[in-house]
Design a protein around this motif. Structure first.
Motif, mmCIF file in Angstrom:
data_model
loop_
_atom_site.group_PDB
_atom_site.id
_atom_site.type_symbol
_atom_site.label_atom_id
_atom_site.label_comp_id
_atom_site.label_asym_id
_atom_site.label_seq_id
_atom_site.Cartn_x
_atom_site.Cartn_y
_atom_site.Cartn_z
ATOM 1 N N LEU A 110 -9.538 -0.706 3.757
ATOM 2 C CA LEU A 110 -8.140 -0.242 3.856
ATOM 3 C C LEU A 110 -7.619 0.291 2.514
ATOM 4 C CD1 LEU A 110 -6.379 -2.929 6.123
ATOM 5 C CD2 LEU A 110 -7.345 -0.725 6.783
ATOM 6 N N LYS A 111 -8.304 -0.093 1.423
ATOM 7 C CA LYS A 111 -7.877 0.338 0.081
ATOM 8 C C LYS A 111 -7.617 1.839 0.038
ATOM 9 C CE LYS A 111 -10.489 -2.868 -2.781
ATOM 10 N NZ LYS A 111 -11.813 -2.974 -3.361
ATOM 11 N N GLU A 112 -8.595 2.587 0.548
ATOM 12 C CA GLU A 112 -8.551 4.048 0.425
ATOM 13 C C GLU A 112 -7.889 4.709 1.631
ATOM 14 O OE1 GLU A 112 -9.608 5.376 -2.350
ATOM 15 O OE2 GLU A 112 -10.246 3.389 -3.049
ATOM 16 N N LYS A 113 -7.568 3.908 2.637
ATOM 17 C CA LYS A 113 -7.113 4.538 3.884
ATOM 18 C C LYS A 113 -5.647 4.939 3.829
ATOM 19 C CE LYS A 113 -7.193 3.892 8.859
ATOM 20 N NZ LYS A 113 -7.417 5.288 9.179
ATOM 21 N N GLN A 114 -5.373 6.156 4.299
ATOM 22 C CA GLN A 114 -4.007 6.669 4.333
ATOM 23 C C GLN A 114 -3.288 6.166 5.590
ATOM 24 O OE1 GLN A 114 -2.876 8.820 1.774
ATOM 25 N NE2 GLN A 114 -4.846 8.188 0.907
ATOM 26 N N GLY A 115 -1.984 6.316 5.608
ATOM 27 C CA GLY A 115 -1.216 6.050 6.832
ATOM 28 C C GLY A 115 -0.933 4.565 7.043
ATOM 29 N N GLU A 139 -4.589 -8.567 2.874
ATOM 30 C CA GLU A 139 -3.772 -8.135 1.724
ATOM 31 C C GLU A 139 -4.574 -8.203 0.430
ATOM 32 O OE1 GLU A 139 -0.075 -10.390 1.851
ATOM 33 O OE2 GLU A 139 0.864 -8.807 3.062
ATOM 34 N N GLN A 140 -5.290 -9.344 0.248
ATOM 35 C CA GLN A 140 -6.077 -9.499 -0.990
ATOM 36 C C GLN A 140 -7.129 -8.403 -1.114
ATOM 37 O OE1 GLN A 140 -7.667 -13.472 -0.683
ATOM 38 N NE2 GLN A 140 -5.605 -14.312 -0.908
ATOM 39 N N ALA A 141 -7.873 -8.180 -0.017
ATOM 40 C CA ALA A 141 -8.985 -7.226 -0.104
ATOM 41 C C ALA A 141 -8.505 -5.783 -0.217
ATOM 42 C CB ALA A 141 -9.901 -7.389 1.110
ATOM 43 N N SER A 142 -7.349 -5.483 0.374
ATOM 44 C CA SER A 142 -6.886 -4.078 0.378
ATOM 45 C C SER A 142 -5.964 -3.762 -0.793
ATOM 46 C CB SER A 142 -6.150 -3.778 1.681
ATOM 47 O OG SER A 142 -4.946 -4.531 1.749
ATOM 48 N N GLY A 143 -5.339 -4.805 -1.333
ATOM 49 C CA GLY A 143 -4.338 -4.575 -2.375
ATOM 50 C C GLY A 143 -3.059 -3.988 -1.785
ATOM 51 N N LYS A 144 -2.950 -4.029 -0.466
ATOM 52 C CA LYS A 144 -1.760 -3.479 0.206
ATOM 53 C C LYS A 144 -0.983 -4.606 0.867
ATOM 54 C CE LYS A 144 -3.606 1.075 1.117
ATOM 55 N NZ LYS A 144 -4.098 2.026 2.093
ATOM 56 N N LYS A 145 0.258 -4.313 1.229
ATOM 57 C CA LYS A 145 1.105 -5.316 1.876
ATOM 58 C C LYS A 145 1.181 -5.050 3.377
ATOM 59 C CE LYS A 145 2.678 -8.258 -1.008
ATOM 60 N NZ LYS A 145 2.102 -9.541 -0.729
ATOM 61 N N ALA A 146 1.089 -6.136 4.156
ATOM 62 C CA ALA A 146 1.293 -5.997 5.603
ATOM 63 C C ALA A 146 2.739 -5.550 5.810
ATOM 64 C CB ALA A 146 1.045 -7.329 6.296
ATOM 65 N N GLY A 147 2.932 -4.646 6.749
ATOM 66 C CA GLY A 147 4.305 -4.171 7.019
ATOM 67 C C GLY A 147 4.572 -2.832 6.358
ATOM 68 N N THR A 148 3.865 -2.573 5.232
ATOM 69 C CA THR A 148 4.007 -1.243 4.612
ATOM 70 C C THR A 148 2.643 -0.543 4.578
ATOM 71 O OG1 THR A 148 3.808 -2.321 2.451
ATOM 72 C CG2 THR A 148 6.040 -1.777 3.181
ATOM 73 N N GLY A 149 1.616 -1.256 4.112
ATOM 74 C CA GLY A 149 0.279 -0.640 4.001
ATOM 75 C C GLY A 149 -0.494 -0.660 5.314
ATOM 76 N N PHE A 150 -0.227 -1.630 6.124
ATOM 77 C CA PHE A 150 -0.891 -1.731 7.437
ATOM 78 C C PHE A 150 -0.051 -2.626 8.352
ATOM 79 C CE2 PHE A 150 -2.528 -5.154 4.782
ATOM 80 C CZ PHE A 150 -2.490 -6.273 5.612
#
Ligand SMILES: NC(=O)c1ccc[n+]([C@@H]2O[C@H](COP(=O)([O-])OP(=O)(O)OC[C@H]3O[C@@H](n4cnc5c(N)ncnc54)[C@H](O)[C@@H]3O)[C@@H](O)[C@H]2O)c1
Length: 451
Positions: A110-115, A139-150
């Motif tokens: 998910l790190k590199e995934k758009q949208g 969240e840890q593996a992607s560095g993104k937040k649930a609700g905004t990043g996925f």
């Protein structure tokens, strides 16, 4: 929509393939290369009625791909379903390591995934797993937040093996536990093609619903088997007759327009040799374990499991009373799959009965139209001790001291016992045969009845 499925088992493949029927593009990923190889060769790794045809059409329309490259699977996906196994550990708790691994691997992609990809947990997991374990891993593996990043959703599956395609395509309800509004919208759009009410809820409630459902069905089965045990203590009382009358209670079986509805739930209010399969035993045990960890001892569920555990042994005991001793006798088993119309033998009562018979020095012959290969795999080196048959006529030519019906495959109704020309001791583990209609050479031992 572009859909990725992680886990190509009974649930993952049925889900993915049924989505292609609605025109979605589906890409399947699994860690089991052998399964992917089969899919790529145009072969299904599982048997499920109707699935082969959908598979062919999906390939022809170019709507299905199988890949061992997770990045490739996730690249274009709007929704990513995790449908990996959640088996039972030695201590009977749930093993969620496959879900954890899938979440970690996916998070990394998910790190590199758009949208805003929506991650959907389809695997059966105990309440709290999606929120407290899967979410932080993603969240840890992607560095993104649930609700905004996925987005994150828990969408339990209620399909029954043997009628999985029908159950998926004609669902009774769609349960969606969603973290936020955005994923709720996408999931509702995806499932709007199905004519079923939505149950919109939070993540742990969606998880709990699945357990409540399976626990209820398993309870009905053990309830019926409790009465079977009791009826066997009262000569002349047949559990079948008792439950047939219970089925007529209009609170269970309403009369509408002068006609009985005969709801499907009544099929679980029947005595037999108990439940098996990949869901009921593991889900009940997982819930008991979970419940105890939360400080509550679920006595009813423990009894449901306890009654079920006795069933295989009980049947063997009744057989042994008929045959005197089991040592050196040859017993034929009708059915290996945990239920008809599947090749799945996980937790099948037939396997437990066979193990018990082998332990008592009995020779075993076994027939199943679909599940012989899976049963052989289960027995490993012990499989040599068992004569397996996929062909019923060849099985019936065996010199058998008794037969035990364990799986209610409809073709067993066609067996012409009269032509076997010898006395047949038949232990009917599913209340499958009508005792009165069996020919005179059959001595039928029915669950829940002692003459
Ligand atoms: N089988 C049923 O009737 C049924 C019904 C409802 C719910 N469920 C639940 O659905 C889940 C799946 O059940 P199933 O019967 O389809 O299981 P299954 O064992 O048939 O398939 C699971 C698949 O997941 C794969 N897998 C494991 N780790 C993976 C990973 N990290 N990435 C990708 N794939 C991975 C395995 O190789 C396997 O092919 C379980 O939680 C089960 O309780 C099953």
């Amino acid at each position: 929509m572009n859909i990725a499925i992680l886990g190509c088992g009974y649930v993952g493949l049925t889900t993915g393939l049924c989505f292609t029927e609605k025109g979605h593009k589906v890409i399947c990923f699994d860690v089991d290369k052998a399964k992917l190889d089969l899919l790529q060769q145009g072969k299904l790794p599982i048997f499920e009625p109707g699935l082969e045809e959908i598979f062919k059409q999906a390939k022809e329309k170019g709507l299905l791909q199988a890949t061992s490259d997770l990045s490739n699977a996730v690249k274009e996906a709007d929704a990513i379903f995790i449908a990996v196994g959640t088996p039972m550990r030695q201590d009977k708790s749930i093993d969620i390591s496959f879900v954890e691994n899938a979440a970690r691997q996916l998070g990394n992609e998910l790190k590199e995934k758009q949208g805003f990809p929506v991650i959907v947990i389809k695997s059966t997991v105990v309440p709290g797993t999606t929120q407290e374990i899967v979410l932080p891993l993603l969240e840890q593996a992607s560095g993104k937040k649930a609700g905004t990043g996925f987005g994150l959703c828990m969408n339990p599956e209620f399909l029954r093996e043997g009628s999985a395609v029908k159950d998926f395509n004609e669902p009774d309800r769609i349960v969606l536990g969603c973290l936020g509004e955005k994923e709720k919208g996408l999931m509702q759009e995806l499932y709007s093609a199905y004519n079923a009410p939505f149950v919109l809820t939070n993540l742990p409630t969606a998880e709990m619903i699945k357990y409540a459902n399976n626990s209820l069905i398993a309870t009905l089965i053990s309830f019926s088997n409790e009465f079977a045990n009791l009826c066997e203590k009262v000569p002349g009382v047949s559990v079948e007759d008792v439950l047939k009358a219970v089925h007529l209670d209009f609170r269970l079986n309403p009369i509408v327009g002068g006609k009985r509805l005969n709801p499907n739930i009544l099929t679980y209010l029947r005595a037999g040799c108990g439940f098996g399969g990949s869901c009921f035993p593991k889900d009940l045990n997982a819930l008991i374990h979970f419940s105890e960890k939360k400080g509550y001892s679920p006595e009813l569920l423990k009894s449901v499991v306890g009654i079920n555990q006795e069933r295989a042994g009980h049947l063997v005991e009744r057989l042994s009373k008929e045959l005197g001793s089991l040592d050196g006798k040859t017993v034929g088993i009708l059915g290996l799959a945990f239920k008809p119309e599947t090749d799945d033998v996980r937790e099948s009562q037939a396997l437990k009965i066979i193990q018990s018979l082998l332990g008592k020095g009995t020779r075993v012959s076994a027939h199943d139209p679909m599940a012989v290969e899976n049963a052989k795999r289960f027995f490993g080196s012990e499989a040599e001790k068992i004569s397996f048959f996929g062909d019923l006529n060849s099985f019936l030519k065996e010199e058998l001291d008794a037969m035990v019906l364990v799986t209610a495959w409809p073709q067993y109704r066609e067996i012409d016992f009269a032509t076997l020309g010898r006395e047949v001791i038949l232990v009917d583990g599913r209340g499958f045969f009508n005792r009165e209609k069996l020919p005179e050479n059959v001595r039928c031992v029915s669950v829940g009845f002692k003459p």
